[in-house]
Design an enzyme around this catalytic site. Sequence first.
Site, PDB file in Angstrom:
ATOM      1  N   ASP A  46       0.822  -1.227   0.000  1.00 50.94           N
ATOM      2  CA  ASP A  46       0.000   0.000   0.000  1.00 50.94           C
ATOM      3  C   ASP A  46       0.850   1.269   0.000  1.00 50.94           C
ATOM      4  O   ASP A  46       1.659   1.485   0.909  1.00 50.94           O
ATOM      5  CB  ASP A  46      -0.905   0.029   1.222  1.00 50.94           C
ATOM      6  CG  ASP A  46      -1.926  -1.084   1.214  1.00 50.94           C
ATOM      7  OD1 ASP A  46      -1.806  -1.997   0.380  1.00 50.94           O
ATOM      8  OD2 ASP A  46      -2.830  -1.059   2.063  1.00 50.94           O
ATOM      9  N   ASP A 201      -7.687   1.707   7.697  1.00 54.33           N
ATOM     10  CA  ASP A 201      -7.380   2.518   6.514  1.00 54.33           C
ATOM     11  C   ASP A 201      -8.008   3.914   6.529  1.00 54.33           C
ATOM     12  O   ASP A 201      -8.739   4.295   5.603  1.00 54.33           O
ATOM     13  CB  ASP A 201      -7.807   1.777   5.219  1.00 54.33           C
ATOM     14  CG  ASP A 201      -7.151   0.422   5.061  1.00 54.33           C
ATOM     15  OD1 ASP A 201      -6.218   0.121   5.814  1.00 54.33           O
ATOM     16  OD2 ASP A 201      -7.580  -0.346   4.168  1.00 54.33           O
ATOM     17  N   GLU A 285     -11.773  -1.535   0.976  1.00 56.21           N
ATOM     18  CA  GLU A 285     -10.540  -1.113   1.641  1.00 56.21           C
ATOM     19  C   GLU A 285     -10.079   0.258   1.151  1.00 56.21           C
ATOM     20  O   GLU A 285     -10.410   0.704   0.057  1.00 56.21           O
ATOM     21  CB  GLU A 285      -9.431  -2.126   1.349  1.00 56.21           C
ATOM     22  CG  GLU A 285      -9.818  -3.545   1.742  1.00 56.21           C
ATOM     23  CD  GLU A 285      -8.632  -4.487   1.737  1.00 56.21           C
ATOM     24  OE1 GLU A 285      -8.208  -4.881   2.822  1.00 56.21           O
ATOM     25  OE2 GLU A 285      -8.122  -4.817   0.651  1.00 56.21           O
TER      26      GLU A 285
END
Length: 424
Positions: A46, A201, A285
């Site tokens: 990420d 997140d 997400e």
Amino acid sequence: MAQYNYQPTIWTRADALKVHEDDPTTTQPLVPANFPIMDNRLFIWDTMPLRTLDGTIVSIDGWSVIFTLTAVRDPKRFTDKNGKYDITADWEDRHGRARICFWYSRDGKSWKFGGRVMKEGVSPTSREWAGTPILLNNNGDVDLYYTCVTPGATICKVRGRLVASQNGVTVENFTKVKSLFEADGTYYQTEKQNPYFNFRDPSPFIDPVDGKLYMVFEGNVAGDRGSHIVGDAQIGKVPPQHTDVGGARFQVGCIGLAVATDLTGDQWEILPPLVTAVGVNDQTERPHYVFKDGKYYLFTISHKFTYADGLSGPDGVYGFVSENLTGPYRPMNSSGLVLGNPSSQPYQTYSHYVMPNGLVTSFIDSVPVPTPNPKDLQYRIGGTEAPTVRIELEGDRSFLIETLDYGYIPPMQNVKLRKRRFGH
Ligand code: FRU
């Protein structure tokens, strides 16, 4: 909370039935198997570009900065029965030892490794999971919002400073982690309600209309595992043979919203979800916004394997659009799909982040390697930046229009930092 009187938008099974893999306008071009690796000692996944609260991607004194989830590759620990490095096992283990590191670059693509943001022992749990680094001012102060995972899952932030010099960028004072909130069990599922819950997140932003500080995050709809009802509202308008939903009650993803009591972002109040995916998908997400043409474009990443029974779609980024922060939202391109992997390379990229300039960054997960016998399918593991692509947002639709360099994350604005009185 009285002024927040909205119903979550339901992403229905009927919407998701419109998801089509391999539509060229919503499919990421093939990533070749000979892609370059940013750093052979590390896995990165990420990617979190440095930005301001209005979403602008910024550089500081001419240095672009990205934060990444990172793990040290460990060929000694992960070996197969012949004693050779089992990179797949190493890659699959990475989530359990994720650390947030940073990188800097002059040209927005040749990234130099800057190291850990927090020293070992600063973050209170075993995993440092995704979030967002926010540049607060021209002193280089940064609020890093992220997720402290295992034990539990807590949305946290740590305030420190980025220091730029001729030679590069360093970090200072990311030493005090502040817990902001956990899943409440009323809107968002807790670990007690479901050991497989998702809560993480954070992506904070200032609403361009009301000027307040909010954040979106990944959650699951509250309630005990298996107790959710996939009824007419969740199914939507489907043909008769699609009314049987199988075990779809186990997929209960949602995009959460919270509002800060003031612009310091130190106190937060949890609000109802903006978008729910009950009976559709279990994971929405890394949600994040692009504000354009008076519209709120809400993006989120999701997986093929997290879709509910009877539905499918590629790993990639999905989008929802509205004229109001609290919705109702419309799934982009009718289905929600904005950019997915091609079916021939279903895991080539993931964790897409759509920037306000239309550039989309992601990381390479694994790409099939051509072999003489197609039955000996092999994958090359990435753990590195994917080619950036450009999409164009036009009303409720999106179009893929360009492929750029690997890991290309150019600044939209440069912030000149104030000279420090006691600088190095
Ligand atoms: C997306 C993600 C995030 C999470 C991280 C864990 O790739 O699953 O939701 O924060 O990776 O490694």
